[in-house]
Design a protein around this motif. Structure first.
Motif, PDB file in Angstrom:
ATOM      1  N   ILE A 105       0.864  -1.181   0.000  1.00 25.95           N
ATOM      2  CA  ILE A 105       0.000   0.000   0.000  1.00 25.95           C
ATOM      3  C   ILE A 105       0.897   1.227   0.000  1.00 25.95           C
ATOM      4  CG2 ILE A 105      -1.849   1.248   1.161  1.00 25.95           C
ATOM      5  CD1 ILE A 105      -2.605  -1.399   2.534  1.00 25.95           C
ATOM      6  N   LEU A 107       1.235   5.545  -0.320  1.00 28.47           N
ATOM      7  CA  LEU A 107       0.525   6.800  -0.085  1.00 28.47           C
ATOM      8  C   LEU A 107       1.192   7.924  -0.858  1.00 28.47           C
ATOM      9  CD1 LEU A 107      -1.529   8.588   1.490  1.00 28.47           C
ATOM     10  CD2 LEU A 107       0.218   8.787   3.279  1.00 28.47           C
ATOM     11  N   GLN A 146      -3.022   5.007  -2.266  1.00 31.52           N
ATOM     12  CA  GLN A 146      -3.911   5.871  -1.498  1.00 31.52           C
ATOM     13  C   GLN A 146      -3.484   7.327  -1.691  1.00 31.52           C
ATOM     14  OE1 GLN A 146      -4.166   4.707   2.623  1.00 31.52           O
ATOM     15  NE2 GLN A 146      -5.394   2.903   2.144  1.00 31.52           N
ATOM     16  N   ASN A 158      -7.254   9.990   3.753  1.00 33.84           N
ATOM     17  CA  ASN A 158      -6.583   9.129   2.783  1.00 33.84           C
ATOM     18  C   ASN A 158      -7.497   7.973   2.415  1.00 33.84           C
ATOM     19  OD1 ASN A 158      -4.287  10.715   2.891  1.00 33.84           O
ATOM     20  ND2 ASN A 158      -3.360   9.506   4.513  1.00 33.84           N
ATOM     21  N   GLU A 159      -7.691   7.786   1.118  1.00 31.14           N
ATOM     22  CA  GLU A 159      -8.539   6.710   0.616  1.00 31.14           C
ATOM     23  C   GLU A 159      -7.859   6.015  -0.554  1.00 31.14           C
ATOM     24  OE1 GLU A 159     -12.672   7.566  -0.177  1.00 31.14           O
ATOM     25  OE2 GLU A 159     -12.643   9.226   1.249  1.00 31.14           O
ATOM     26  N   ASP A 160      -8.301   4.781  -0.824  1.00 28.20           N
ATOM     27  CA  ASP A 160      -7.804   4.059  -1.994  1.00 28.20           C
ATOM     28  C   ASP A 160      -8.241   4.799  -3.247  1.00 28.20           C
ATOM     29  OD1 ASP A 160      -6.988   2.189  -0.156  1.00 28.20           O
ATOM     30  OD2 ASP A 160      -8.454   0.669  -0.706  1.00 28.20           O
TER      31      ASP A 160
END
Length: 200
Positions: A105, A107, A146, A158-160
């Motif tokens: 993941i 950011l 994200q 923060n989002e996908d």
């Protein structure tokens, strides 16, 4: 004595009892399935595969000579996401490798326009997948990107914004020397992007 009126089968006590028992059985089955789904969801999110790797553990693994796929994934994210050293270090939210599967993941804290951000995310994802192709033990690679998004109420979180999954079979088909990032959605085993990336 007058003839008794003949009762329909659905009015008889035994039929009503059977319907009642079936109804209770179906209701219990639905409740048990709902409980099982909730339990499975909790078990998946609590498993070590989905927990963040501690930054100290990741830094220690990065300093080792033989780098595991999760470390290679983290290094690629740090190289491509963020502009400052602090942003690059924060860019790795998670990096895991288990049973041939890499899941990372990333950011991106600074988002420009939707068009330029999407182009950047696509390019960075291609670089990530290129690195995963070189890791022979990787059978599947997933990158979740994200970024901060603002909701209708003005709250930022923060989002996908992009999720890309590729199997080893797909990775082996790609010639990364000539591959165009905009084709990623067409060839990935699974591709999703947030509607915000398509906004004009």
């Amino acid at each position: 004595m007058a003839d008794k009126m003949k009762q329909h089968f659905y009015q008889r006590w035994w039929f009503i009892l059977i319907v009642l028992i079936l109804g209770i059985g179906i209701f219990e089955n639905i409740v048990n399935r709902l409980e099982k789904v909730e339990t499975d969801r909790v078990e998946v999110t609590d498993s070590s595969f989905y927990k963040k790797m501690e930054r100290e553990e990741l830094k220690e693994k990065m300093s080792q000579k033989n780098k595991t796929p999760e470390v290679v994934a983290a290094e690629i994210i740090m190289k491509n996401f963020g502009t400052t050293y602090v942003e690059k270090e924060k860019a790795v939210l998670s990096s895991r490798f288990e049973s041939g599967v890499v899941e990372a993941i990333a950011l991106e804290e600074k988002v420009k326009s939707a068009k330029s951000s999407k182009r950047s995310f696509l390019y960075n994802t291609v670089e990530f997948m290129k690195a995963m192709k070189s890791q022979e033990e990787v059978t599947q690679a997933t990158l979740i990107v994200q970024a901060p998004l603002t909701d209708r109420y003005g709250n930022v979180g923060n989002e996908d914004v992009m999720i890309v999954l590729m199997s080893r079979e797909t990775l082996n088909k790609i010639n990364f020397n000539n591959f165009k990032a905009e084709n990623l959605s067409a060839i990935a085993d699974s591709y999703w992007e947030h509607p915000a990336l398509s906004a004009k």
